[in-house]
Design an enzyme around this catalytic site. Structure first.
Site, PDB file in Angstrom:
ATOM      1  N   SER A 193       0.833  -1.198   0.000  1.00 36.33           N
ATOM      2  CA  SER A 193       0.000   0.000   0.000  1.00 36.33           C
ATOM      3  C   SER A 193       0.876   1.259   0.000  1.00 36.33           C
ATOM      4  O   SER A 193       1.681   1.437  -0.916  1.00 36.33           O
ATOM      5  CB  SER A 193      -0.961  -0.041   1.196  1.00 36.33           C
ATOM      6  OG  SER A 193      -1.963   0.936   1.059  1.00 36.33           O
ATOM      7  N   ASP A 290      -9.663  -3.116  -5.771  1.00 34.84           N
ATOM      8  CA  ASP A 290      -8.776  -2.158  -5.111  1.00 34.84           C
ATOM      9  C   ASP A 290      -8.733  -0.856  -5.908  1.00 34.84           C
ATOM     10  O   ASP A 290      -8.606  -0.893  -7.141  1.00 34.84           O
ATOM     11  CB  ASP A 290      -7.365  -2.766  -5.041  1.00 34.84           C
ATOM     12  CG  ASP A 290      -6.435  -2.038  -4.095  1.00 34.84           C
ATOM     13  OD1 ASP A 290      -6.440  -0.793  -4.095  1.00 34.84           O
ATOM     14  OD2 ASP A 290      -5.680  -2.711  -3.370  1.00 34.84           O
ATOM     15  N   HIS A 320      -8.846  -3.920  -1.170  1.00 35.28           N
ATOM     16  CA  HIS A 320      -7.523  -3.455  -0.765  1.00 35.28           C
ATOM     17  C   HIS A 320      -7.072  -4.124   0.535  1.00 35.28           C
ATOM     18  O   HIS A 320      -7.825  -4.207   1.499  1.00 35.28           O
ATOM     19  CB  HIS A 320      -7.555  -1.930  -0.580  1.00 35.28           C
ATOM     20  CG  HIS A 320      -6.218  -1.328  -0.272  1.00 35.28           C
ATOM     21  ND1 HIS A 320      -5.254  -1.140  -1.226  1.00 35.28           N
ATOM     22  CD2 HIS A 320      -5.687  -0.859   0.885  1.00 35.28           C
ATOM     23  CE1 HIS A 320      -4.192  -0.577  -0.677  1.00 35.28           C
ATOM     24  NE2 HIS A 320      -4.429  -0.411   0.607  1.00 35.28           N
TER      25      HIS A 320
END
Length: 349
Positions: A193, A290, A320
């Protein structure tokens, strides 16, 4: 009366749209990952601010300060085959030392691979300990010294604080390779991320400076583009997982009013880089629900076009950070097993 009615209709339309987004997300989510999604709290920093969201999340899990409480906790995962300890190194970019969390195999002291691990959290929150079990696995199963960096967070510390911290940590790993028993030719940088974004930026900086030669990079579902030009970056507004509302807030918290302008450098947002040649081989993955789906696909495709060996897995029905949110599912376990497999292949040829 007309104004009140108009406002009411707009509100009802917004509520209806949000309900549709939630319904669409649930319909498209893999059945194994759905229960964790339904238990997640909403993430709307525009309403709550970062601290408000942290409070909401902490209340949900029954902790006063989940992330900071992990530091020094006696309840962290342990493995007798991996020695875990902290070191504090001088940080040329700060008056405070930089904390690095080290994971080193007990039964092997030299000819080890090295991995710089960068945690996620939207550039806003997180500590190395949130990935404790995964870092232990990397050390044990890859045979690597893992250095996890406790980088400074936005909005209190905007760019370039976090990137400078990551590059300082990379320097520590290379400069202390002999002491750590690490082979300098087998060092990778990895993160998820926001950590994936910092991973990509660190790889770019290492290439440009020419001080450290990386063997591999693993930017997992990386946060790398502040422009919101792709369908995925606009379509995901289910507030229970990382979404475009939280994403816009986080980018502005990280790089300020420059977000979305032509003044953003590729160290801030790696997707801005025009030249991707000379970068180390790469692996990435992303879920097809995502908001970083298209950014990840585009970046990996451009790496391949630049002659960089690049491997990408797109996971259907996955939102995500699903392997973090739903860690006990077989889907998530298979994904983390894939991380270990990929690092083994890249660093232990």
């Amino acid at each position: 009366m007309k104004i009140i009615l108009c406002c009411y209709l707009i509100l009802m339309m917004s509520v209806s749209a949000l309900a549709k987004d939630i319904s669409d997300t649930e319909t498209r989510t893999d059945k194994e990952l759905l229960p964790a999604l339904k238990q997640s709290s909403e993430m709307d920093f525009a309403k709550t601010g970062v601290q408000g969201y942290k409070d909401l999340f902490n209340n949900l899990v029954g902790s006063k300060d989940l992330f900071n409480n992990l530091v020094g906790s006696k309840d962290l995962p342990k493995d007798e085959n991996v020695n875990v300890y902290d070191v504090y190194v001088e940080n040329p970019d700060s008056d405070k030392d930089l904390r690095l969390r080290i994971y080193k195999p007990v039964n092997k002291q030299d000819n080890l691979a090295g991995i710089l691990w960068i945690h996620g959290g939207g550039y806003l929150f997180g500590v190395p300990e949130q990935d404790e079990m995964q870092s232990i696995r990397f050390a044990r199963e890859v045979g690597a010294v893992v250095v996890a960096v406790d980088y400074r967070l936005a909005p209190e510390n905007k760019y370039p604080a976090s990137l400078n911290d990551c590059y300082t940590a990379l320097g520590y790993l290379f400069k202390n390779a002999d002491k750590l028993g690490v082979d300098k030719d087998r060092i990778a940088v990895a993160g998820a991320s926001a950590g994936g974004g910092l991973c990509a930026a660190t790889a770019l900086m290492a290439r440009d400076k020419g001080e450290y030669k990386l063997a591999f990079q693993m930017p997992l579902y990386p946060m790398i583009d502040d422009r919101f030009q792709t369908p995925a970056s606009q379509e995901n507004i289910d507030l229970r997982v990382w979404n475009n509302v939280a994403n816009k807030y986080a980018w502005h918290a990280y790089i300020g009013d420059l977000a979305g302008t032509d003044e953003v450098s590729y160290y801030m947002a790696p997707a801005r880089a025009k030249d991707l040649t000379g970068l180390p081989p790469a692996y990435s993955c992303v879920g097809n629900l995502d908001p970083f789906r298209d950014d990840t696909i585009n970046y990996m495709a451009r790496l391949a076009q630049a002659g960089v060996p690049a491997e990408l897995h797109v996971y259907p029905g996955a939102y995500h950070a699903f392997e973090v949110i739903a860690p006990d599912t077989q889907y998530a376990k298979d994904v983390v097993n894939e991380y270990v497999k990929i690092l083994n292949k890249a660093l232990n040829k």
